[in-house]
Motif scaffolding. Structure first.
Motif, PDB file in Angstrom:
ATOM      1  N   ALA A   1       1.093   1.102 -10.953  1.00  0.00           N
ATOM      2  CA  ALA A   1       0.416   1.316  -9.670  1.00  0.00           C
ATOM      3  C   ALA A   1      -0.350   0.065  -9.259  1.00  0.00           C
ATOM      4  CB  ALA A   1      -0.523   2.520  -9.751  1.00  0.00           C
ATOM      5  N   LEU A   2      -1.032  -0.560 -10.200  1.00  0.00           N
ATOM      6  CA  LEU A   2      -1.770  -1.793  -9.900  1.00  0.00           C
ATOM      7  C   LEU A   2      -0.826  -2.918  -9.499  1.00  0.00           C
ATOM      8  CD1 LEU A   2      -4.452  -1.670 -12.741  1.00  0.00           C
ATOM      9  CD2 LEU A   2      -4.862  -1.434 -10.276  1.00  0.00           C
ATOM     10  N   ALA A   3       0.330  -3.019 -10.174  1.00  0.00           N
ATOM     11  CA  ALA A   3       1.307  -4.065  -9.843  1.00  0.00           C
ATOM     12  C   ALA A   3       1.870  -3.844  -8.445  1.00  0.00           C
ATOM     13  CB  ALA A   3       2.429  -4.081 -10.881  1.00  0.00           C
ATOM     14  N   LEU A   4       2.181  -2.603  -8.105  1.00  0.00           N
ATOM     15  CA  LEU A   4       2.708  -2.316  -6.767  1.00  0.00           C
ATOM     16  C   LEU A   4       1.650  -2.607  -5.694  1.00  0.00           C
ATOM     17  CD1 LEU A   4       4.659   1.012  -7.329  1.00  0.00           C
ATOM     18  CD2 LEU A   4       5.625  -1.256  -6.965  1.00  0.00           C
ATOM     19  N   ALA A   5       0.394  -2.307  -5.997  1.00  0.00           N
ATOM     20  CA  ALA A   5      -0.686  -2.460  -5.016  1.00  0.00           C
ATOM     21  C   ALA A   5      -1.178  -3.899  -4.886  1.00  0.00           C
ATOM     22  CB  ALA A   5      -1.856  -1.560  -5.392  1.00  0.00           C
ATOM     23  N   ALA A   6      -0.894  -4.756  -5.848  1.00  0.00           N
ATOM     24  CA  ALA A   6      -1.459  -6.098  -5.871  1.00  0.00           C
ATOM     25  C   ALA A   6      -1.310  -6.874  -4.555  1.00  0.00           C
ATOM     26  CB  ALA A   6      -0.864  -6.904  -7.036  1.00  0.00           C
ATOM     27  N   PRO A   7      -0.145  -6.880  -3.913  1.00  0.00           N
ATOM     28  CA  PRO A   7      -0.051  -7.620  -2.641  1.00  0.00           C
ATOM     29  C   PRO A   7      -0.975  -7.065  -1.542  1.00  0.00           C
ATOM     30  CG  PRO A   7       2.149  -7.195  -3.525  1.00  0.00           C
ATOM     31  CD  PRO A   7       1.177  -6.403  -4.356  1.00  0.00           C
ATOM     32  N   ALA A   8      -1.347  -5.820  -1.645  1.00  0.00           N
ATOM     33  CA  ALA A   8      -2.250  -5.222  -0.646  1.00  0.00           C
ATOM     34  C   ALA A   8      -3.663  -5.777  -0.800  1.00  0.00           C
ATOM     35  CB  ALA A   8      -2.273  -3.713  -0.774  1.00  0.00           C
ATOM     36  N   PHE A   9      -3.999  -6.196  -1.997  1.00  0.00           N
ATOM     37  CA  PHE A   9      -5.352  -6.669  -2.273  1.00  0.00           C
ATOM     38  C   PHE A   9      -5.475  -8.190  -2.157  1.00  0.00           C
ATOM     39  CE2 PHE A   9      -5.322  -2.793  -5.212  1.00  0.00           C
ATOM     40  CZ  PHE A   9      -5.843  -1.975  -4.236  1.00  0.00           C
ATOM     41  N   ALA A  10      -4.353  -8.863  -1.953  1.00  0.00           N
ATOM     42  CA  ALA A  10      -4.375 -10.344  -1.920  1.00  0.00           C
ATOM     43  C   ALA A  10      -5.028 -10.855  -0.645  1.00  0.00           C
ATOM     44  CB  ALA A  10      -2.955 -10.891  -2.028  1.00  0.00           C
TER      45      ALA A  10
ATOM     46  N   MET B   1       0.834  -1.211   0.000  1.00  0.00           N
ATOM     47  CA  MET B   1       0.000   0.000   0.000  1.00  0.00           C
ATOM     48  C   MET B   1       0.862   1.251   0.000  1.00  0.00           C
ATOM     49  SD  MET B   1      -3.171  -0.515   2.563  1.00  0.00           S
ATOM     50  CE  MET B   1      -3.089  -2.104   3.321  1.00  0.00           C
ATOM     51  N   ASP B   2       1.865   1.261   0.874  1.00  0.00           N
ATOM     52  CA  ASP B   2       2.732   2.434   0.970  1.00  0.00           C
ATOM     53  C   ASP B   2       3.517   2.668  -0.316  1.00  0.00           C
ATOM     54  OD1 ASP B   2       1.788   2.871   3.520  1.00  0.00           O
ATOM     55  OD2 ASP B   2       3.559   2.023   4.520  1.00  0.00           O
ATOM     56  N   ALA B   3       4.026   1.592  -0.919  1.00  0.00           N
ATOM     57  CA  ALA B   3       4.765   1.729  -2.174  1.00  0.00           C
ATOM     58  C   ALA B   3       3.851   2.264  -3.278  1.00  0.00           C
ATOM     59  CB  ALA B   3       5.374   0.387  -2.589  1.00  0.00           C
ATOM     60  N   ALA B   4       2.648   1.706  -3.375  1.00  0.00           N
ATOM     61  CA  ALA B   4       1.700   2.182  -4.387  1.00  0.00           C
ATOM     62  C   ALA B   4       1.324   3.638  -4.120  1.00  0.00           C
ATOM     63  CB  ALA B   4       0.455   1.297  -4.398  1.00  0.00           C
ATOM     64  N   TYR B   5       1.154   3.993  -2.860  1.00  0.00           N
ATOM     65  CA  TYR B   5       0.823   5.376  -2.499  1.00  0.00           C
ATOM     66  C   TYR B   5       1.932   6.336  -2.934  1.00  0.00           C
ATOM     67  CZ  TYR B   5       0.548   9.595   0.284  1.00  0.00           C
ATOM     68  OH  TYR B   5       0.541  10.907   0.666  1.00  0.00           O
TER      69      TYR B   5
END
Length: 172
Positions: free
Chosen positions: A163-172, A116-120
């Motif tokens: 952005a979606l790739a960076l955020a993907a682990p947050a949504f898993a 989340m932080d990386a995507a942010y």
């Protein structure tokens, strides 16, 4: 994406790779590399790298120095060399794959909060002026993948996809 950098020229996603790969790519671009933004994929923060620190004053040995490849010595038993010789791509290709696989396994999964932080950080730098940015950030921290995806749909494709790739682990 641990240990990788991603390069952007404006809204265009140029490359993703380790520090050496990105340095070599930027060096090959010459003066055009001055307009490239680099992001650390672990943190999403913008970084700078020294394009000169891979240049050595020592005489060049074997390898492909323009690509950052240096020849080194590896000591193996005859049975290990025999096994390597039977693999497709040759010994160097097999060793590179084994090392890359081990590095990925060692890095482990990215924590949801770190993702989340990386995507942010990345999104703030690259999409802060895009429509739906603030709502997308709220969706990111609410772990609402569908809403984050929908709100970023009209962003430039490279920025949206990264952005979606960076955020993907947050949504898993």
């Amino acid at each position: 994406m641990d240990g990788t950098l991603t390069a952007f020229a404006g809204e265009l996603w140029i490359a993703t790779g380790d520090r050496g790969e990105i340095r070599a790519a930027l060096q090959a671009m010459g003066d055009d590399a001055q307009n490239i933004l680099l992001f650390d994929d672990r943190t999403g923060r913008q970084v700078d790298i020294d394009l000169e620190d891979s240049v050595s004053q020592a005489p060049r040995g074997r390898g492909r120095p323009k690509l950052g490849v240096q020849a080194r010595e590896v000591t193996l038993l005859p049975r290990q060399w025999d096994w390597l010789a039977q693999q497709s791509g040759g010994a160097s290709a097999v060793l590179r794959r084994l090392v890359d696989d081990a590095r990925k396994a060692e890095a482990g999964p990215t924590s949801p909060r770190a993702a989340m932080d990386a995507a942010y950080h990345f999104t703030t730098a690259m999409a802060g002026d895009q429509p739906g940015y603030e709502e997308a950030i709220r969706a990111l921290y609410a772990k609402d993948a569908a809403r984050f995806t929908a709100l970023s749909r009209n962003w430039p494709s490279g920025i949206r996809d990264h952005a979606l790739a960076l955020a993907a682990p947050a949504f898993a």
